[in-house]
Design an enzyme around this catalytic site. Structure first.
Site, PDB file in Angstrom:
ATOM      1  N   HIS A 151       0.094 -11.911   1.312  1.00 42.66           N
ATOM      2  CA  HIS A 151       0.952 -11.499   2.305  1.00 42.66           C
ATOM      3  C   HIS A 151       0.298 -10.865   3.660  1.00 42.66           C
ATOM      4  O   HIS A 151      -0.856 -10.316   2.917  1.00 42.66           O
ATOM      5  CB  HIS A 151       1.670 -10.653   1.629  1.00 42.66           C
ATOM      6  CG  HIS A 151       2.696  -9.259   2.904  1.00 42.66           C
ATOM      7  ND1 HIS A 151       3.909  -9.907   3.284  1.00 42.66           N
ATOM      8  CD2 HIS A 151       2.844  -8.369   3.253  1.00 42.66           C
ATOM      9  CE1 HIS A 151       3.741  -9.212   4.373  1.00 42.66           C
ATOM     10  NE2 HIS A 151       3.558  -7.892   4.295  1.00 42.66           N
ATOM     11  N   ASP A 200       0.143  -9.422   6.847  1.00 48.17           N
ATOM     12  CA  ASP A 200       0.724  -8.493   7.675  1.00 48.17           C
ATOM     13  C   ASP A 200       0.514  -8.526   9.440  1.00 48.17           C
ATOM     14  O   ASP A 200      -0.956  -9.548   9.716  1.00 48.17           O
ATOM     15  CB  ASP A 200       0.737  -7.017   8.127  1.00 48.17           C
ATOM     16  CG  ASP A 200       1.504  -6.378   7.279  1.00 48.17           C
ATOM     17  OD1 ASP A 200       2.411  -6.656   6.503  1.00 48.17           O
ATOM     18  OD2 ASP A 200       0.600  -5.744   6.244  1.00 48.17           O
ATOM     19  N   ASP A 256       8.427  -7.179   2.259  1.00 48.70           N
ATOM     20  CA  ASP A 256       7.710  -5.673   2.953  1.00 48.70           C
ATOM     21  C   ASP A 256       8.261  -5.232   4.255  1.00 48.70           C
ATOM     22  O   ASP A 256       7.820  -5.501   5.126  1.00 48.70           O
ATOM     23  CB  ASP A 256       5.711  -5.551   2.032  1.00 48.70           C
ATOM     24  CG  ASP A 256       5.163  -4.446   3.031  1.00 48.70           C
ATOM     25  OD1 ASP A 256       5.921  -3.648   3.389  1.00 48.70           O
ATOM     26  OD2 ASP A 256       4.134  -4.636   3.270  1.00 48.70           O
ATOM     27  N   HIS A 286       7.820  -6.111  11.131  1.00 45.18           N
ATOM     28  CA  HIS A 286       8.324  -4.690  10.271  1.00 45.18           C
ATOM     29  C   HIS A 286       6.732  -4.082  10.145  1.00 45.18           C
ATOM     30  O   HIS A 286       7.756  -2.649  10.104  1.00 45.18           O
ATOM     31  CB  HIS A 286       8.264  -5.342   8.883  1.00 45.18           C
ATOM     32  CG  HIS A 286       7.052  -5.504   8.112  1.00 45.18           C
ATOM     33  ND1 HIS A 286       7.184  -6.766   7.467  1.00 45.18           N
ATOM     34  CD2 HIS A 286       5.998  -5.203   7.392  1.00 45.18           C
ATOM     35  CE1 HIS A 286       6.331  -7.320   6.678  1.00 45.18           C
ATOM     36  NE2 HIS A 286       5.994  -6.189   6.661  1.00 45.18           N
TER      37      HIS A 286
END
Length: 1033
Positions: free
Chosen positions: A276, A278, A388, A593
């Protein structure tokens, strides 16, 4: 003679094995101390520092200066390039040789002009395999070793470059992970040497650690636990770290244990590599590009060495960045995608927030993402991937369905603060009844490391035992990238089928969901939103980002509408498809997000604001061009036309420009999605049947505004003492209470500063009281009446507000300007309503939903702060009060008090968040029931039912040469509706299509007298493909 069996003490036996593999204790004589053998320093080390993120070809031309281990470099966000000249001793021929590299910055190894591996201490990647058998020329596996040369010493030599970013895996927070970055932080190179790596020692360490994990995890009451411990103990007995010839005997003991298989009913764990990243968070967007390269090139190296390893990768934006910056790496990603090892997932442009983006923006996430994956990798994604994010809208199942997706993976609800979500595998039913299969990995993480503890937790924690016998296990360092390691893979492969544990298989998301679907009869269904009971401060944090998001969604809507109408009415107009795609992708990027939510560092927030400014600037240019083409030859008396981009007729007071820069008020009526000329200035503009606005200030300083529809009374400090719906005489404000009451709360969460507002903040409520005499009349009546006041919020912050009522308008507006300079405070505005209802209604994407106004259960009070889009409403039979806004998202209704969240003041990860000047507007509307308005003048589209809203008009993506438009409509009231869509455009053919604009083979619609009949179920979204007639020549 063999030693006689001895009694074993559990703790001492366990600790004996632990010390044998420890990196801290007894490394002079234990097995861990033999992981690396002979070593030597690198031959020559040199470096240079730069504040820029340079391409490789440019960096290697720079002036490198001598460097050494122990050197410091920085500051934060700079880059240090190292040139590493290696000479491998001939004595190491036949052995595996690593470059051992440790620094507290993130590194990327370059070889022959291409990136080959990430080096990140936090991600347990501190060595690069130069060769797994020095001296062997195996071009199939190690073709990049052709640069090795033979100097006179007959040693092996080569030169590498290591690009080190001056930030850690999770940024550079000052004192804590989420603190604002330390701009002066320095980084250090602590190791740079060559070493022989003992692969057999590594495999023994993996086995012993797994056996320890089984012994601890299964516990003293389990027979298999003792078997694991005794096997490990016996391995220590037979294994002499100084005598490698003893290693095979120990390895055989482990193999015998792990070769004892479980039964057919074992739970199956599907282990998928994952990383993951971001798209921006505690680091800027541009650093994410390099994080992708570091992480993915490492994953590719693992794929080469482990053909069974499968790696899932989401976010088309990140792939597009890598395609542009690292074309060689990108080609290899495509190659391994063809092999089935690199698996694109998610289908969206970025992993967006699940609450704040509009319905149309969510559709565009999939439209841009799925088209990218189809174009670049030959197929669309079959599963939505959002591990997430901070909650999940009840309209997501329908949006997924419309984009060809029936499967969804996430896990964030495991963070719920109050209630444990009851499922890990279930069907999710959305607002319209659409259903998708959902899986939350029961290990409650997307960054597993392959330990026995995690494997056992995945089974024990599964809340759908007996209903689902398969689970996902996403392994690899994440958030800041990093991804899987060879050690993780070695652990999982060893645990593939071992008695006492679940079965583990390296698998893909497609295999997981296929297994779940094949045995889904007993799965439960969750209906409605998936609300995260945490991070509800993100609905309000960074108000300027929220405002930019709402404004830019509107601008792009308007540009597409006017460009579509201009395309239909003008043969010369060129639809700005490429420009719009670029602007949409900027907006979608900002809806990541950790950006639109405001939970990012200052540098990211500033970049996001620049993106919004680009959209505003270029969007307004496109808007002007489309409006000019659309309205060519039809100027009003002043050369002006007024365009209405909303799907209903509007009669409103507008401030129209006059010569010299002045403005004058005028009452104008414009049809839905159409235009009308500006009324001539000489026109008397008859106001009937509307009553003009009356403004009266009483001797006590209070002010009354009345337009014959509503009557507004303000006390001398600007608070609302009365709001009456004139026709019925119905009062909307609770007896003895005041509305437009600003309230200040202490806002100190437990840890996640920008993210969380805690329930206990409600205990610190302090009304902000104004001074009598500050209320003054602004506009004195007629077309518009207003009053304004000043309010000192605190010694550091102040507010000014104009309360405005227009002729014929059913709501009163509150134009607000705040100068906000607070720390850990939360500003809201409250309206106590004379309404009683156990449910309040909140607008969401393509519809609305109800949430409780009471705290009966823990599920109710966990929603003390919720999100909404443009309005919320509290209604009882026959009457209600709606609170509207132009850029806010945080809200709540407790009892009969409607509360709109305005501003927060967190200090991490951005110490400046929300500090400064803010402008926003909210409005209050008492109502009985909505009433449809007929259309007049020229209107491109109108809908016969007030329950159906035309949300979007745009050019079709796939066939610009056919002059096709896409219309998106949705049912907004929650009812079954048949309606007519009236068209004023030259339409040749009308076809139903999905959200990706793929025509429905059975979806041809009959056009009758320029009308289409449409049928909707509650909250259903419909998309139409309209083929326009060829333009006249």
């Amino acid at each position: 003679m063999a030693a006689a069996p001895a009694l074993k003490h559990w703790r001492t036996t366990l600790e004996r094995v632990e010390k044998f593999v420890s990196p801290l204790y007894f490394t002079d004589c234990n097995l861990r101390g033999r992981l690396f053998g002979a070593s030597c320093p690198v031959a020559v080390l040199s470096s240079f520092l730069t504040p820029e993120r340079l391409p490789y070809q440019e960096a290697v031309q720079r002036d490198f200066r001598p460097a050494q281990v122990g050197d410091s470099f920085g500051p934060t966000w700079w880059t240090c390039w190292f040139r590493v000249e290696l000479t491998i001793p001939e004595a190491w021929v036949g052995q595996e040789v690593h470059l051992c590299w440790e620094s507290d910055g993130e590194g990327l190894v370059w070889r022959d002009g291409e990136p080959v591996q990430g080096l990140t201490k936090e991600g347990e990647k501190t060595s690069y395999v130069l060769t797994d058998r020095l001296g062997e020329r195996d071009p199939r596996r190690f073709k990049r070793f052709s640069c090795l040369s033979f100097p006179s010493s007959r040693d092996y030599s080569l030169t590498l470059y290591v690009e080190v970013a001056c930030n850690g895996l999770l940024g550079a927070g000052k004192g804590s992970m989420i603190a604002a970055p330390d701009p002066e932080k320095m980084f250090q190179l602590s190791r740079a040497e060559l070493a022989v790596f003992h692969r057999d020692v590594h495999m023994l360490l993996v086995d012993l650690e797994l056996l320890l994990g089984i012994a601890k995890g299964l516990g003293k009451d389990n027979q298999r636990s003792f078997q694991a411990l005794y096997t490990a103990n016996q391995m220590v007995n037979v294994c002499d770290p100084d005598q490698p010839e003893t290693f095979p005997v120990a390895q055989a003991l482990a193999s015998r244990f792990f070769g004892q298989h479980g039964g057919e009913s074992q739970h199956t764990i599907h282990a998928t590599g994952h990383c993951h990243i971001d798209t921006a968070w505690l680091w800027p967007f541009k650093e994410t590009v390099r994080k992708c390269a570091r992480s993915w090139v490492t994953a590719l190296q693992l794929m080469e060495r482990n053909p069974e390893f499968i790696f899932a990768c989401s976010q088309a934006q990140q792939l597009e960045w890598v395609k542009s910056r690292y074309p060689g790496l990108y080609s290899r990603l495509q190659e391994f995608a063809c092999r089935g090892q690199f698996v694109p997932v998610g289908g969206t442009w970025v992993e967006m927030d699940g609450n704040l983006p509009s319905g149309e923006a969510m559709v565009r996430q999939f439209l841009q993402g799925q088209n990218f994956f189809l174009q670049e990798f030959g197929k669309m994604c079959s599963e939505f991937w959002l591990p997430d994010t901070f909650g999940y809208s009840a309209q997501l199942p329908q949006i997924m369905h419309g984009c060809g997706i029936r499967r969804f993976l996430s896990q964030k609800l495991s963070w719920n603060l109050v209630n444990s979500f009851p499922h890990h595998t279930f069907f999710w039913e959305g607002l319209d009844g659409s259903r998708v299969l959902v899986h939350f990995p029961p290990g409650d993480s997307y960054g597993m490391q392959g330990s026995v503890e995690e494997v056992l937790k995945t089974v024990a924690n599964n809340r759908d035992k007996g209903r689902a016998n398969h689970s996902a296990f996403l392994f690899g360092f994440g958030d800041g990238g990093g991804g899987p390691t060879q050690t993780m893979l070695d652990r999982l492969k060893r645990l593939s089928n071992t008695d006492g544990l679940p079965r583990v298989q390296l698998s893909s998301p497609r295999q997981l969901f296929s297994a779940l679907e094949s045995d889904s009869e007993q799965l439960c269904t969750w209906v409605g939103e998936l609300f995260l009971e945490l991070h509800n401060g993100t609905y309000t944090t960074h108000a300027q980002i929220k405002k930019g998001n709402r404004e830019c969604e509107r601008i792009l809507h308007d540009v597409e509408l006017l460009s579509s109408l201009a395309l239909a009415r003008s043969a010369q107009f060129l639809y700005p498809a490429a420009q719009l795609q670029h602007l949409w992708r900027l907006l979608l990027l900002n809806q990541f997000h950790d950006v639109v939510t405001g939970s990012c560092i200052q540098m990211v927030a500033e970049e996001a604001m620049c993106h919004y400014e680009d959209i505003r600037s270029h969007g307004n240019t496109l808007l002007s061009a489309a409006a000019a083409a659309l309205c060519a030859g039809e100027p009003g008396p002043e050369g002006l036309l007024i365009v209405n981009t909303l799907p209903w007729k509007r009669t409103e007071v507008m401030a129209l420009p006059k010569p010299g820069g002045a403005h004058s008020l005028a009452l104008v009526t414009v049809p839905s999605m159409g235009y009308a000329p500006v009324p001539p200035p000489t026109s008397l503009q008859p106001l009937l049947p509307q009553q003009p606005v009356f403004v009266v200030q009483e001797t006590d300083g209070s002010v009354t505004l009345d337009n014959g529809i509503i009557r507004v009374k303000l006390d001398p400090t600007g608070r609302l003492t009365s709001l009456v719906l004139v026709a019925s005489g119905r009062e909307a404000i609770a007896e003895g209470a005041v509305g437009n009451q600003f309230v200040l709360f202490d806002d100190v969460p437990l840890y996640w500063d920008a993210w969380d507002v805690m329930d206990y903040h409600l205990e610190t409520r302090k009304p902000v009281l104004g001074q009598a005499g500050t209320l003054a009349v602004g506009t004195e009546g007629g077309l518009r009446g207003s009053a304004w006041f000043l309010l000192q919020i605190s010694p550091n912050s102040r507010l000014s507000q104009e309360v405005v009522l227009d002729v014929g308008c059913p709501y009163v507006r509150f134009h607000t300007e705040v100068h906000w300079h607070e720390a850990h405070k939360f500003l809201k505005v409250e309206f106590p309503a004379r309404v009683r209802s156990s449910q309040a209604t909140y607008e969401i994407q393509f519809g609305h939903l109800q949430r409780p106004t009471h705290y009966n259960t823990s599920w109710d009070w966990a929603r003390f702060e919720v999100w909404a889009h443009r309005w919320m409403d509290l209604s009882e039979h026959g009457f209600g009060l709606a609170l509207l806004n132009d850029c806010k998202y945080g809200a709540s209704v407790r009892g009969s008090i409607l509360s709109l969240s305005l501003l927060r003041a967190p200090k991490a990860p951005d110490a400046t968040a929300d500090t400064g000047r803010h402008e926003f507007t909210y409005a209050l509307m008492p109502h009985k029931a909505p009433s449809p308005a007929p259309a007049t003048s020229w209107s491109a589209f109108s809908v016969s039912s007030p329950a159906v809203l035309l949300e979007t008009v745009k050019q079709a993506e796939s066939s610009p040469q056919r002059r096709s438009l896409v219309l998106r409509l949705y049912e907004a009231h929650g009812s079954h509706v048949d309606c007519w869509l009236h068209l004023s455009l030259p339409v040749q053919e009308a076809i139903l299509c999905d959200l990706l604009e793929r025509p429905d083979p059975a979806g041809h619609l009959t056009l009758r007298d320029s009308r289409l009949k449409l049928t909707f179920s509650p909250f259903q979204v419909l998309s139409l493909l309209l083929v326009l007639q060829p333009p006249p020549h």
